[in-house]
Design an enzyme around this catalytic site. Structure first.
Site, PDB file in Angstrom:
ATOM      1  N   ASP A  18       0.860  -1.180   0.000  1.00 51.51           N
ATOM      2  CA  ASP A  18       0.000   0.000   0.000  1.00 51.51           C
ATOM      3  C   ASP A  18       0.899   1.234   0.000  1.00 51.51           C
ATOM      4  O   ASP A  18       1.949   1.224   0.652  1.00 51.51           O
ATOM      5  CB  ASP A  18      -0.906   0.008   1.236  1.00 51.51           C
ATOM      6  CG  ASP A  18      -2.095   0.955   1.086  1.00 51.51           C
ATOM      7  OD1 ASP A  18      -1.855   2.171   0.917  1.00 51.51           O
ATOM      8  OD2 ASP A  18      -3.236   0.487   1.151  1.00 51.51           O
ATOM      9  N   GLY A  63      -7.633   1.313  -5.677  1.00 45.62           N
ATOM     10  CA  GLY A  63      -8.370   2.184  -6.582  1.00 45.62           C
ATOM     11  C   GLY A  63      -9.312   3.092  -5.840  1.00 45.62           C
ATOM     12  O   GLY A  63      -9.540   2.934  -4.641  1.00 45.62           O
ATOM     13  N   ARG A  72     -19.971   1.787 -11.633  1.00 43.31           N
ATOM     14  CA  ARG A  72     -18.607   1.263 -11.663  1.00 43.31           C
ATOM     15  C   ARG A  72     -17.841   1.837 -12.853  1.00 43.31           C
ATOM     16  O   ARG A  72     -16.646   2.108 -12.769  1.00 43.31           O
ATOM     17  CB  ARG A  72     -18.630  -0.271 -11.735  1.00 43.31           C
ATOM     18  CG  ARG A  72     -19.204  -0.944 -10.494  1.00 43.31           C
ATOM     19  CD  ARG A  72     -19.172  -2.462 -10.633  1.00 43.31           C
ATOM     20  NE  ARG A  72     -19.716  -3.116  -9.457  1.00 43.31           N
ATOM     21  CZ  ARG A  72     -20.976  -3.503  -9.348  1.00 43.31           C
ATOM     22  NH1 ARG A  72     -21.836  -3.263 -10.323  1.00 43.31           N
ATOM     23  NH2 ARG A  72     -21.402  -4.128  -8.263  1.00 43.31           N
ATOM     24  N   SER A  85       0.021   2.070 -14.446  1.00 45.89           N
ATOM     25  CA  SER A  85       1.256   2.381 -13.739  1.00 45.89           C
ATOM     26  C   SER A  85       1.792   1.188 -12.964  1.00 45.89           C
ATOM     27  O   SER A  85       3.005   0.942 -12.929  1.00 45.89           O
ATOM     28  CB  SER A  85       1.013   3.564 -12.792  1.00 45.89           C
ATOM     29  OG  SER A  85       2.138   3.809 -11.989  1.00 45.89           O
ATOM     30  N   THR A 103     -10.233  -4.451  -8.803  1.00 45.11           N
ATOM     31  CA  THR A 103     -10.558  -3.024  -8.878  1.00 45.11           C
ATOM     32  C   THR A 103     -11.632  -2.756  -9.927  1.00 45.11           C
ATOM     33  O   THR A 103     -11.570  -3.273 -11.045  1.00 45.11           O
ATOM     34  CB  THR A 103      -9.289  -2.224  -9.233  1.00 45.11           C
ATOM     35  OG1 THR A 103      -8.306  -2.445  -8.230  1.00 45.11           O
ATOM     36  CG2 THR A 103      -9.587  -0.743  -9.329  1.00 45.11           C
ATOM     37  N   PRO A 105     -13.893  -0.222 -12.574  1.00 46.18           N
ATOM     38  CA  PRO A 105     -14.759  -1.209 -13.221  1.00 46.18           C
ATOM     39  C   PRO A 105     -13.917  -2.368 -13.741  1.00 46.18           C
ATOM     40  O   PRO A 105     -13.083  -2.190 -14.616  1.00 46.18           O
ATOM     41  CB  PRO A 105     -15.396  -0.420 -14.374  1.00 46.18           C
ATOM     42  CG  PRO A 105     -14.390   0.641 -14.696  1.00 46.18           C
ATOM     43  CD  PRO A 105     -13.710   0.992 -13.403  1.00 46.18           C
ATOM     44  N   ASP A 107     -13.955  -5.007 -15.605  1.00 47.58           N
ATOM     45  CA  ASP A 107     -13.766  -5.453 -16.983  1.00 47.58           C
ATOM     46  C   ASP A 107     -12.847  -4.504 -17.760  1.00 47.58           C
ATOM     47  O   ASP A 107     -11.954  -4.938 -18.487  1.00 47.58           O
ATOM     48  CB  ASP A 107     -15.118  -5.568 -17.678  1.00 47.58           C
ATOM     49  CG  ASP A 107     -16.074  -6.471 -16.922  1.00 47.58           C
ATOM     50  OD1 ASP A 107     -15.818  -7.683 -16.857  1.00 47.58           O
ATOM     51  OD2 ASP A 107     -17.064  -5.960 -16.364  1.00 47.58           O
ATOM     52  N   SER A 127     -11.988 -10.503 -11.449  1.00 50.01           N
ATOM     53  CA  SER A 127     -12.935 -11.252 -10.614  1.00 50.01           C
ATOM     54  C   SER A 127     -14.317 -11.336 -11.244  1.00 50.01           C
ATOM     55  O   SER A 127     -15.121 -12.197 -10.886  1.00 50.01           O
ATOM     56  CB  SER A 127     -13.035 -10.613  -9.228  1.00 50.01           C
ATOM     57  OG  SER A 127     -13.351  -9.225  -9.328  1.00 50.01           O
ATOM     58  N   ARG A 135     -24.463 -13.533  -5.430  1.00 50.30           N
ATOM     59  CA  ARG A 135     -25.650 -12.781  -5.041  1.00 50.30           C
ATOM     60  C   ARG A 135     -26.907 -13.367  -5.671  1.00 50.30           C
ATOM     61  O   ARG A 135     -27.957 -13.493  -5.021  1.00 50.30           O
ATOM     62  CB  ARG A 135     -25.493 -11.320  -5.463  1.00 50.30           C
ATOM     63  CG  ARG A 135     -24.471 -10.545  -4.638  1.00 50.30           C
ATOM     64  CD  ARG A 135     -24.125  -9.202  -5.271  1.00 50.30           C
ATOM     65  NE  ARG A 135     -23.317  -8.383  -4.383  1.00 50.30           N
ATOM     66  CZ  ARG A 135     -22.550  -7.365  -4.784  1.00 50.30           C
ATOM     67  NH1 ARG A 135     -22.494  -7.049  -6.082  1.00 50.30           N
ATOM     68  NH2 ARG A 135     -21.859  -6.665  -3.904  1.00 50.30           N
ATOM     69  N   HIS A 159     -19.479  -6.830 -15.071  1.00 54.18           N
ATOM     70  CA  HIS A 159     -19.715  -6.715 -13.634  1.00 54.18           C
ATOM     71  C   HIS A 159     -20.262  -5.309 -13.421  1.00 54.18           C
ATOM     72  O   HIS A 159     -19.546  -4.375 -13.079  1.00 54.18           O
ATOM     73  CB  HIS A 159     -18.416  -6.917 -12.859  1.00 54.18           C
ATOM     74  CG  HIS A 159     -18.540  -6.641 -11.379  1.00 54.18           C
ATOM     75  ND1 HIS A 159     -19.482  -7.241 -10.583  1.00 54.18           N
ATOM     76  CD2 HIS A 159     -17.835  -5.801 -10.562  1.00 54.18           C
ATOM     77  CE1 HIS A 159     -19.351  -6.801  -9.334  1.00 54.18           C
ATOM     78  NE2 HIS A 159     -18.364  -5.921  -9.300  1.00 54.18           N
ATOM     79  N   THR A 214     -18.459  -2.070  -0.137  1.00 52.84           N
ATOM     80  CA  THR A 214     -18.592  -3.523   0.001  1.00 52.84           C
ATOM     81  C   THR A 214     -17.222  -4.081   0.376  1.00 52.84           C
ATOM     82  O   THR A 214     -16.197  -3.585  -0.080  1.00 52.84           O
ATOM     83  CB  THR A 214     -19.055  -4.168  -1.319  1.00 52.84           C
ATOM     84  OG1 THR A 214     -18.089  -3.888  -2.338  1.00 52.84           O
ATOM     85  CG2 THR A 214     -20.396  -3.605  -1.752  1.00 52.84           C
TER      86      THR A 214
END
Length: 297
Positions: A18, A63, A72, A85, A103, A105, A107, A127, A135, A159, A214
């Site tokens: 971080d 992000g 998103r 970067s 992170t 959006p 896609d 992901s 869900r 997503h 979330t």
């Protein structure tokens, strides 16, 4: 994600990076203090990206946060720049790693990561709709009064708002979801399915409005993917990867059921979709491409 991965014993060594050094070290300390209660693992952390060197899998969760009312896709500019970067530095430190993007959006950021890394062989993927599919299964289980593990259903595409629930392939115990009525009641009708799909799309917004972000479910879903890679599971998951002709689409990252193993995304599957689902999936791809074009991706 780190916490969920440690609880399930997915990794023996975990490095947290971080730009905020105090935050990184505090997270490591907090996780270390619970080490008696999860399988043996070494947790390290730093504000020096070299802490990630020689990783088997690198998970990017950094992000800007999604704000209430913000989509998103509206996060795209700052998070794509961040990814561009980071990727070359991470790849130099871990040249054989698998890269998982979480992170948002996801896609669009995944496509940017593929471009920035030059890797197009499934080693870079997002992901995707793994969480959305969870869900969906949760809401169907509640509606149908069965255990969530008994529900087979998944979401493809973005997503985000243009995601597509694949009702034609959804079932419980082999019974198609539209025919489900074990007690002799009324099968699930289209308005009920539409309501469930709407709740899935808006689930994150409800959580963000209530608690700011979330974290638990997305952490659990990412840990599931990490375990699939590190354990070479060949699990089928709806992750986001660069398409190469599936359903006639390419040059876009979106979610389709895929075999995930130690090499990343090994095979992208193309389950039979209804005509409506295929059209909706292509619309989802065009939505993502529109954002990519605006960012020069």
């Amino acid at each position: 994600m780190a916490y969920a991965s440690l609880l399930r014993g997915a990794a023996r060594t975990m490095a947290l990076y971080d730009i905020d050094r105090d935050r990184a070290l505090a997270e490591v300390l907090d996780l270390d203090h619970g080490s008696q209660f999860y399988p043996t693992a070494n947790v390290i952390g730093s504000d020096d990206i070299a802490v990630t060197a020689e990783s088997e899998i690198v998970v990017i969760t950094a992000g800007a946060k999604q704000k209430p009312g913000q989509t998103r896709l509206e996060l795209a500019t700052v998070n794509v720049q961040m990814c561009r970067s980071l990727m070359p530095k991470l790849l130099e430190l871990s040249p054989d790693a698998i890269f998982l993007l979480v992170t948002n959006p996801v896609d669009v950021v995944t496509h940017a990561a593929v471009q920035a890394s030059g890797l197009t062989n499934g080693r870079v993927f997002g992901s995707g709709t793994v969480l959305d599919s969870s869900r969906l299964r949760t809401l169907l289980a509640q509606e149908c009064d069965v255990a969530v593990h008994s529900v087979n259903a998944f979401i493809v595409g973005e997503h985000g708002d243009s995601q597509v629930p694949v009702w034609s392939q959804a079932d419980i115990g082999g019974v198609p979801i539209r025919d489900w009525c074990p007690s002799g009641g009324t099968p699930l009708d289209e308005p009920t399915l539409d309501r469930i799909a709407h709740e899935v799309v808006n689930a994150a917004e409800q959580i963000i409005r209530g608690k700011g972000a979330t974290n638990f479910a997305v952490g659990l879903s990412a840990a599931e993917i990490v375990a699939a890679v590190l354990n070479h599971e060949r699990s089928v998951m709806p992750v986001s990867s660069l398409l190469a002709g599936q359903y006639g689409m390419d040059d876009v990252c979106l979610s389709l059921p895929s075999i995930v193993d130690g090499n990343g995304v090994d095979v992208v599957l193309t389950p039979p979709l209804s005509e409506h689902e295929t059209g909706a999936l292509r619309h989802s791809a065009e939505t993502i491409r529109g954002v990519q074009r605006s960012l020069g991706i």
